[in-house]
Scaffold this active site. Sequence first.
Site, short mmCIF file in Angstrom:
data_model
loop_
_atom_site.label_atom_id
_atom_site.label_comp_id
_atom_site.label_asym_id
_atom_site.label_seq_id
_atom_site.Cartn_x
_atom_site.Cartn_y
_atom_site.Cartn_z
CB THR A 42 -0.97 0.00 1.20
OG1 THR A 42 -0.24 -0.24 2.39
CG2 THR A 42 -2.04 -1.05 1.02
CE LYS B 197 -0.21 -3.25 3.15
NZ LYS B 197 -0.73 -2.81 4.47
CB THR C 20 -3.61 -3.62 7.87
OG1 THR C 20 -4.78 -3.03 8.42
CG2 THR C 20 -3.58 -5.08 8.15
CD GLU D 132 3.22 3.71 7.26
OE1 GLU D 132 3.68 3.78 8.41
OE2 GLU D 132 2.59 2.72 6.83
CG ASN E 24 -0.09 8.55 9.11
OD1 ASN E 24 -0.67 7.57 8.67
ND2 ASN E 24 1.18 8.54 9.44
#
Lengths: 389, 389
Positions: A152, A174, A185, A265, A384
Amino acid sequence: MSVTTAAGFLASGVTAGLKPSGRPDLALVVNTGPDQVAAAVFTTNRVKAAPVLWSQQAVADGRLHAVVLNSGGANACTGPDGFADAHRTAEHVAAELGRRDGVEVGAGDVAVCSTGLIGVRLPMDLLTAGVTAAAGALAEDGGAVAAGAIMTTDTVAKTAGYADEGWSVGGMAKGAGMLAPGLATMLVVITTDAVIDAEAAGEHLRRACSTSFERVDSDGCMSTNDTVVLMSSGASGVRPAPHDFQAALSETCQDLAMQLLRDAEGSSHDIAIEVQHAASEADALEVARAVARSNLFKCAIFGGDPNWGRVLAAIGTTGADFEPDRIDVAFNGVELCRDGSIGDDRSLVDLSGRDVRVTINLRNGRGAATIWTNDLTYDYVKENAEYST
Amino acid sequence: MSVTTAAGFLASGVTAGLKPSGRPDLALVVNTGPDQVAAAVFTTNRVKAAPVLWSQQAVADGRLHAVVLNSGGANACTGPDGFADAHRTAEHVAAELGRRDGVEVGAGDVAVCSTGLIGVRLPMDLLTAGVTAAAGALAEDGGAVAAGAIMTTDTVAKTAGYADEGWSVGGMAKGAGMLAPGLATMLVVITTDAVIDAEAAGEHLRRACSTSFERVDSDGCMSTNDTVVLMSSGASGVRPAPHDFQAALSETCQDLAMQLLRDAEGSSHDIAIEVQHAASEADALEVARAVARSNLFKCAIFGGDPNWGRVLAAIGTTGADFEPDRIDVAFNGVELCRDGSIGDDRSLVDLSGRDVRVTINLRNGRGAATIWTNDLTYDYVKENAEYST
């Protein structure tokens, strides 16, 4: 190494069209046997997504034929309709595999994993068409393609594996960390051609997770969808010694967990919080996790500031057994805090590299544990704030 | 309104030179009586700064003559030497006040509050000279100056108060929330000229804090130095009804707590997390705090995204008594989540204003609580990455 490193597995990855980006978004991993042993570990979040509720049932008998994974939608907080969607996805996989191989496959032998936005129904027409395409694309060397299709916000596909004499373990992942994933997730599929029974598989998997995915705490948030599935085909015919199998599985999980950490991230540092000489392992974990969850500490690391005071402030919020004036704290080996007070000069610490090690010595026993986390950065906030999950 | 609104108090603020900026950094608040009743609430962090350890002893007898507060150094994690510094500061205040008024003042009647970098000794020569200057500058209208001298990253001085017929309450504050302050420590001084005994003062103060400062959770981090001091001079000669005094004190604390929230470092939204119909107030608090501490949720609010999925994911990490499929969640009155699943369209929510209200209905009892928090922004990261505390 990938999920098709182990003999007895096929995999594929396709673009079902669930993601606006048009990137691959659906993966299928199929166990062709002879065994179809399986075990799984799921999120401990009490708000569980429909595919988690479905897969918990599917794996309860220690057996799985296949796992289907989609990005582009988490199918979480979607009520009874969402559960029906997960069920229907498993049925469609079972039907396609049955048609393909001329055998009877039950939906109850198909696990479903989903990741993406919470609170949105999946476009089932696209999903089922994607499953049909994925079944048609299954290949003995499809592991790398499958790993790419579950990405993702991941910037790289994550695979790992272990090969011993005659048997092997392969895996893909992932997302961020298990008990506290970042943006998205964590989904993990691990395959093996070793011969192993279901009960032992479950025990080995729980043990491997407890010291790998469960010790990565990138941002303190826990997903509704986290899933780790282990499938064994037994195709090697080799039954390894339990200790050897545990080592191979744990190494594979640890490898994947560190890849997740490095790709978290927006992060600019990977931080190991190592607690030594706690009264117990539980105390060590509590202290390490409290530091890993301190936003002030995480911002300081981003800023290159070895702010040991914020480490002590975080330790002080725990219920662990310690004396404040017996705590030593080192940053990358430089003991900045000694006896809970001022130690070496902070200018001796170099935080310019990606890896940071904070060592906390409670001088209070034999318990020890390490939690891996990331710093808190502009890019974390950006990703985010701008991305709806 | 300020700490000198109440009769019987003098205050001052001076530049001792503790801060490189050259701004005022030392404040003194003196109770001239006739009573010298006092109570205090301190951080529950187990790593307590030297001034906290000192002040806990000083106020244990329910009596204080003065409070001295400095920014520019927290005097935390400074070992026995740091404690000696706090002691010496109190002694110097006592000596200066004794000389000034020709009376005997004990160091044990002087509370000390400090804020700033952890793990650095205070420059005691500058500090004691500052105390001398502050004692010389004491004034009946010094409340506003004192409030300015305790600012660190605060952008405005924070004062509040309450006046009834013949008696009053005044206060000042700096920093973020009590149990989970942001960048810097929260320090609060509240004064009253009402007649009250020490035991009652302590009970009233704990009750007022529990529904104000303790419900502000700006960034989940707890300081080593947080202190709330209440002093009563009894100078009004009025002994208010307990209920009236509690209301005045609670209102003053609530006012200051909201000022702290609005001035939290780098924030762009003030967020009320309101939990209704929980099984108990403790459950409501646990759920509200879990949401308030979710970095993913806080980033979403910064991004103007009413991401109710992240609210449910946070609720799911708690041990509160609830059924996932009976949770309703509204953002600014729009019920985006109904029965734990998809409700009204998220495009109906407007998050452009500073105030955001997230209402969580657990439909499981009569417990209710609200926690106030802030969003997670670029500026939060910037301030906490670049500023050493």
